[in-house]
Design a protein around this motif. Structure first.
Motif, PDB file in Angstrom:
ATOM      1  N   ASP A 326       0.872  -1.265   0.227  1.00  7.22           N
ATOM      2  CA  ASP A 326       0.045   0.093   0.004  1.00  7.22           C
ATOM      3  C   ASP A 326       0.817   1.216  -0.071  1.00  7.22           C
ATOM      4  O   ASP A 326       0.461   2.020  -0.594  1.00  7.22           O
ATOM      5  CB  ASP A 326      -0.699   0.115   1.173  1.00  7.22           C
ATOM      6  N   TYR A 327       2.061   1.220   0.747  1.00  6.99           N
ATOM      7  CA  TYR A 327       2.758   2.201   0.737  1.00  6.99           C
ATOM      8  C   TYR A 327       4.444   2.028   0.626  1.00  6.99           C
ATOM      9  O   TYR A 327       4.648   0.667   0.676  1.00  6.99           O
ATOM     10  CB  TYR A 327       2.795   3.107   2.038  1.00  6.99           C
ATOM     11  N   GLN A 328       5.171   2.869   0.277  1.00  3.21           N
ATOM     12  CA  GLN A 328       6.653   2.638   0.169  1.00  3.21           C
ATOM     13  C   GLN A 328       7.503   3.738   0.934  1.00  3.21           C
ATOM     14  O   GLN A 328       7.008   4.818   1.090  1.00  3.21           O
ATOM     15  CB  GLN A 328       7.049   2.063  -1.246  1.00  3.21           C
ATOM     16  N   CYS A 329       8.679   3.393   1.217  1.00  5.37           N
ATOM     17  CA  CYS A 329       9.683   4.344   2.004  1.00  5.37           C
ATOM     18  C   CYS A 329      11.078   3.958   1.751  1.00  5.37           C
ATOM     19  O   CYS A 329      11.188   3.175   2.077  1.00  5.37           O
ATOM     20  CB  CYS A 329       9.167   4.479   3.390  1.00  5.37           C
ATOM     21  N   PRO A 330      11.915   4.926   1.452  1.00  2.75           N
ATOM     22  CA  PRO A 330      13.376   4.443   1.393  1.00  2.75           C
ATOM     23  C   PRO A 330      13.746   4.704   2.907  1.00  2.75           C
ATOM     24  O   PRO A 330      13.118   5.370   3.627  1.00  2.75           O
ATOM     25  CB  PRO A 330      13.792   5.839   0.540  1.00  2.75           C
ATOM     26  N   LEU A 331      14.553   4.027   3.298  1.00  6.21           N
ATOM     27  CA  LEU A 331      15.249   3.660   4.709  1.00  6.21           C
ATOM     28  C   LEU A 331      15.557   5.229   5.247  1.00  6.21           C
ATOM     29  O   LEU A 331      15.249   5.417   6.456  1.00  6.21           O
ATOM     30  CB  LEU A 331      16.264   2.662   4.975  1.00  6.21           C
ATOM     31  N   LEU A 332      16.042   5.801   4.527  1.00  2.87           N
ATOM     32  CA  LEU A 332      16.680   7.248   5.100  1.00  2.87           C
ATOM     33  C   LEU A 332      15.743   8.089   5.074  1.00  2.87           C
ATOM     34  O   LEU A 332      15.926   9.447   5.780  1.00  2.87           O
ATOM     35  CB  LEU A 332      18.016   7.618   4.317  1.00  2.87           C
ATOM     36  N   SER A 333      14.443   8.028   4.686  1.00  6.27           N
ATOM     37  CA  SER A 333      13.327   9.001   5.107  1.00  6.27           C
ATOM     38  C   SER A 333      12.747   8.442   6.229  1.00  6.27           C
ATOM     39  O   SER A 333      11.808   9.362   6.704  1.00  6.27           O
ATOM     40  CB  SER A 333      12.366   9.024   3.901  1.00  6.27           C
ATOM     41  N   LEU A 334      12.958   7.490   6.909  1.00  2.04           N
ATOM     42  CA  LEU A 334      12.202   6.926   8.112  1.00  2.04           C
ATOM     43  C   LEU A 334      12.266   7.905   9.249  1.00  2.04           C
ATOM     44  O   LEU A 334      11.584   8.192  10.012  1.00  2.04           O
ATOM     45  CB  LEU A 334      12.356   5.659   8.309  1.00  2.04           C
ATOM     46  N   PRO A 335      13.719   8.546   9.576  1.00  5.19           N
ATOM     47  CA  PRO A 335      13.833   9.376  10.588  1.00  5.19           C
ATOM     48  C   PRO A 335      12.833  10.477  10.374  1.00  5.19           C
ATOM     49  O   PRO A 335      12.502  11.221  11.430  1.00  5.19           O
ATOM     50  CB  PRO A 335      15.080   9.615  10.263  1.00  5.19           C
ATOM     51  N   LEU A 336      12.635  10.920   9.201  1.00  5.77           N
ATOM     52  CA  LEU A 336      11.727  12.276   8.902  1.00  5.77           C
ATOM     53  C   LEU A 336      10.265  11.831   9.210  1.00  5.77           C
ATOM     54  O   LEU A 336       9.645  12.405  10.043  1.00  5.77           O
ATOM     55  CB  LEU A 336      11.941  12.629   7.600  1.00  5.77           C
ATOM     56  N   ALA A 337       9.969  10.448   8.567  1.00  7.55           N
ATOM     57  CA  ALA A 337       8.387  10.189   9.083  1.00  7.55           C
ATOM     58  C   ALA A 337       8.158   9.739  10.351  1.00  7.55           C
ATOM     59  O   ALA A 337       7.116  10.265  10.831  1.00  7.55           O
ATOM     60  CB  ALA A 337       8.423   8.988   8.325  1.00  7.55           C
ATOM     61  N   PHE A 338       9.153   9.717  11.188  1.00  9.59           N
ATOM     62  CA  PHE A 338       8.981   9.434  12.645  1.00  9.59           C
ATOM     63  C   PHE A 338       9.246  10.543  13.420  1.00  9.59           C
ATOM     64  O   PHE A 338       9.337  10.532  14.684  1.00  9.59           O
ATOM     65  CB  PHE A 338       9.805   7.984  13.428  1.00  9.59           C
ATOM     66  N   LYS A 339       9.563  11.567  12.779  1.00  7.73           N
ATOM     67  CA  LYS A 339       9.821  13.076  13.424  1.00  7.73           C
ATOM     68  C   LYS A 339      10.998  12.953  14.484  1.00  7.73           C
ATOM     69  O   LYS A 339      10.978  13.191  15.577  1.00  7.73           O
ATOM     70  CB  LYS A 339       8.683  13.718  14.047  1.00  7.73           C
ATOM     71  N   THR A 340      12.205  11.981  14.097  1.00  5.77           N
ATOM     72  CA  THR A 340      13.293  11.850  14.990  1.00  5.77           C
ATOM     73  C   THR A 340      13.908  12.893  15.434  1.00  5.77           C
ATOM     74  O   THR A 340      14.134  13.771  14.824  1.00  5.77           O
ATOM     75  CB  THR A 340      14.192  10.652  14.342  1.00  5.77           C
ATOM     76  N   SER A 341      14.139  13.158  16.929  1.00  2.79           N
ATOM     77  CA  SER A 341      15.021  13.995  17.407  1.00  2.79           C
ATOM     78  C   SER A 341      16.215  13.207  18.108  1.00  2.79           C
ATOM     79  O   SER A 341      16.185  12.139  18.085  1.00  2.79           O
ATOM     80  CB  SER A 341      14.271  14.658  18.572  1.00  2.79           C
TER      81      SER A 341
END
Length: 523
Positions: A326-341
Motif C-alpha cells: 500500500d505504501y513505500q518508503c526509502p530507509l533514510l526517509s524514516l527518521p523524518l517520517a517518525f519526526k526523530t530527534s
C-alpha cells in the motif's frame, strides 16, 4: 537571413537571458516554420531543451545545427555541455576541443572544458583551463566559481572561498556561487556561515536543491533534526549523495508518517551504502509497531545477516518480483517520517541478533582458535570510491605504530588496498581473514569473537555498533552528519566511542589517544 527569422532569434535570445524558456521556445518554433534548417534556431532549441533537462532532444537539435553549420564554436560548446550533463565526458572533451580549435579566444568553452576535467577528477588540469578562461575574460564569474570548485576538491578551501568571493563580486545574485562557497565553509567547520550562505542562495532561488542539500548537512551535524531532516529529502533532487535513479518509481505513495499503517503493507528499501542500510534498518520494527506488514528489500550482501530482523514480515531482493503493498518508503526517509530527534533515536542494541549468524559463529570460533590476549578488530580504510574517502580513511602504516603488542589484532578489511598490502604482510601479528569473509554474516560472526572493534567510518563500524560490540570510531575533522559534533558517544550506537580529529587531516593525535586508551583497557 530572413528578416523575420532574425527578429524571432533576437526575441528568443532576450527570453533566454531572462530564463523565460517557454517564450524562447515559442519564438524558436516560429523561426523554424520560416526556415526549418536554420542552424542558429536549431542550436537555441537545443539550449532550451538542455535547460529543461531534455538532453536527448537537446542533442538532436544541436547535431542538426552542426550539420548545417559545422564550424560553429558556439554549437560545439553547447554540444559539449550536453555531453557533460549526460556524463559522456570523452565526447564532451572532443566537442570542447573542436570549439577551442575554431576560436581559442572563446573564454566560456575553456571553463566548460575545465568542468569536464573536474568530473574526471583531473583537478590540476581543470585549474589550467579555468585560469585560461579567467585570463581571457576576468569578468566572467562562472570561471571564478568553477575554479573554486576544483580548488575545493584539492582541499584548498580558503583559496576556493576567495575565488567564489570574486564570482560574487562580479555577480551578487549568483546563487550557485553562494552555495559553492557554503560548501567550502562547511569543510572548514564554519557551519553557521555555511547555513547563512545557503539561505542567501535559497532567497535568490527557492527551488535550488543544491542549496537545500548543502544547508541540511550543517543543520544535521549540529543535531538540528527538526530543520535538517525535511531538507535531507533534497538528496534526490540534488543527486549529491543518492543517485536519482536509486529513488524507485512506484505507483504507491511514499509514507512520511501522516497516514495510518494499521492493517497496511509497506515496502522499505535501501539507498546509498551498506552502512546506511545497517544503520536505518532499525526503523523496520517501529514501522511494524504501527500495525503495518513490512516488506524489506535487502541487498544480497546483507540478506543472510538480516534474515531475522525484528519487525519484517517478508524479505525480497531488488531483482525479485514485488508483492502487493500500500505504501513505500526509502530507509533514510524514516527518521523524518517518525519526526526523530536526538532524544528519540531508536537505539536499543543489539538489533542484529546472535541467532541471525548462529551458523557462522562456530566456524569463526574455530578459525580464531584459543584466545590468549584481548582481540581487537581493525578497519583503517573504506570504499575508495566514496566521495569523502580522502578524509575518512588512513594508511595501515599510520595505525600500526600505535597498536600495543599486548593485544591480538584481526583485520576486518574485506578489501586491502595495494598501498596497505605490504604493511599487512610485514606485520603478521595482524591476522587477515579477507579470503574467508564472503558476506556480512561472516564479518558479524568474526566481530562476535572480538573484544573491541577500532574502525574508521565504514559499514563495518555500523555493523559492530548494531551488534552492540564495543566500538571505537575514528572520525575526520568534519564528520558525516550522523556523528554530530563535540561528543564522544553516539546516540545511534550506545556501545560506540567517537575519536575525533581536532584539526583537518590530523590522525596522529587520534591514534595517540587510541594507543593510551588501549593501554588503559588492558591494565
Amino acid at each position: 537571413m530572413n528578416p523575420q527569422v532574425g527578429f524571432l532569434l533576437n526575441k528568443a535570445l532576450e527570453a533566454l537571458r531572462s530564463s523565460n524558456l517557454d517564450s524562447a521556445n515559442l519564438y524558436l518554433e516560429q523561426a523554424i516554420r520560416f526556415q526549418s534548417n536554420n542552424p542558429h534556431a536549431l542550436r537555441l532549441l537545443g539550449v532550451v531543451a538542455a535547460q529543461r533537462g531534455k538532453y536527448t532532444e537537446a542533442l538532436e537539435h544541436v547535431k542538426k545545427s552542426l550539420k548545417h553549420l559545422p564550424k560553429n564554436p558556439l554549437a560545439l560548446s553547447n554540444l559539449g555541455n550536453i555531453y557533460l550533463a549526460l556524463k559522456q565526458y570523452q565526447n564532451a572533451l572532443e566537442a570542447f576541443d573542436q570549439s577551442i580549435k575554431l576560436d581559442p579566444s572563446y573564454y566560456e568553452v575553456w571553463t566548460n572544458k575545465g568542468n569536464v576535467l573536474h568530473e574526471l577528477e583531473l583537478y590540476e588540469d581543470a585549474l589550467i583551463c579555468h585560469d585560461k578562461s579567467i585570463s581571457l575574460q576576468p569578468g566572467y564569474p562562472e570561471a571564478w566559481t568553477n575554479k573554486g570548485n576544483s580548488l575545493y576538491e584539492l582541499g584548498r578551501y580558503e583559496l576556493a572561498i576567495e575565488h567564489h568571493n570574486n564570482a560574487l563580486t562580479l555577480k551578487p545574485d549568483y546563487y550557485q556561487a553562494w552555495t559553492n562557497k557554503a560548501i567550502a565553509l562547511f569543510e572548514l567547520g564554519l557551519y553557521e556561515e555555511a547555513i547563512e550562505h545557503c539561505d542567501k542562495a535559497l532567497l535568490l532561488n527557492p527551488e535550488y536543491s543544491e542549496a537545500e542539500w548543502s544547508k541540511c548537512l550543517p543543520l544535521l551535524l549540529q543535531g538540528d533534526f527538526q530543520r535538517g531532516l525535511p531538507l535531507y529529502e533534497s538528496r534526490w533532487r540534488s543527486g549529491k549523495i543518492t543517485a536519482p535513479q536509486d529513488k524507485r518509481s512506484f505507483d504507491k505513495p511514499t509514507w512520511f508518517g501522516a497516514e495510518s499503517l494499521q492493517g497496511k503493507t509497506i515496502l522499505l528499501y535501501g539507498e546509498q551504502g551498506l552502512g546506511d542500510y545497517i544503520q536505518f534498518c532499525r526503523y523496520a520494527k517501529l514501522v511494524s509497531d504501527l500495525g503495518a506488514r513490512v516488506i524489506l528489500e535487502v541487498p544480497p550482501a546483507l540478506k543472510s545477516l538480516l534474515a531475522n530482523l525484528e519487525g519484517v514480515s517478508q524479505f525480497v531482493t531488488k531483482d525479485d518480483p514485488l508483492p502487493e503493498f500500500d505504501y513505500q518508503c526509502p530507509l533514510l526517509s524514516l527518521p523524518l517520517a517518525f519526526k526523530t530527534s536526538i532524544e528519540t533515536i531508536p537505539n536499543v542494541v543489539p538489533y542484529l541478533k546472535q541467532e541471525q549468524i548462529s551458523d557462522k559463529l562456530q566456524e569463526w570460533t574455530h578459525r580464531l582458535g584459543i584466545q590468549t590476549k584481548p582481540r581487537v578488530g581493525l578497519v583503517w580504510s573504506g570504499n575508495p570510491r566514496h566521495k569523502n574517502d580522502r578524509n575518512r580513511s588512513l594508511l595501515l602504516s599510520e595505525m600500526v605504530p600505535h597498536l600495543p603488542d599486548r593485544f591480538e589484532y584481526i583485520s576486518l578489511q574485506k578489501e586491502v588496498r595495494a598501498v596497505d598490502q605490504a604493511t599487512l604482510e610485514a606485520n603478521p601479528q595482524i591476522l587477515n581473514f579477507a579470503a574467508d569473509i564472503h558476506d556480512f554474516s561472516d564479518t558479524a560472526a568474526l566481530i562476535r569473537g572480538l573484544d573491541l572493534v577500532i574502525s574508521v567510518d565504514t559499514s563495518v563500524a555500523h555493523l559492530s555498533g548494531a551488534l552492540g560490540k564495543k566500538t571505537w570510531m575514528l572520525l575526520p575533522y568534519v564528520p558525516d552528519w550522523r556523528w554530530m559534533l563535540e561528543r564522544a558517544d553516539s546516540p545511534w550506537y550506545p556501545s560506540m566511542t567517537l575519536y575525533r580529529q581536532s584539526a583537518k587531516g590530523n590522525w596522529g593525535e587520534v591514534l595517540k589517544k587510541i594507543h593510551s586508551d588501549l593501554i588503559e583497557m588492558n591494565q
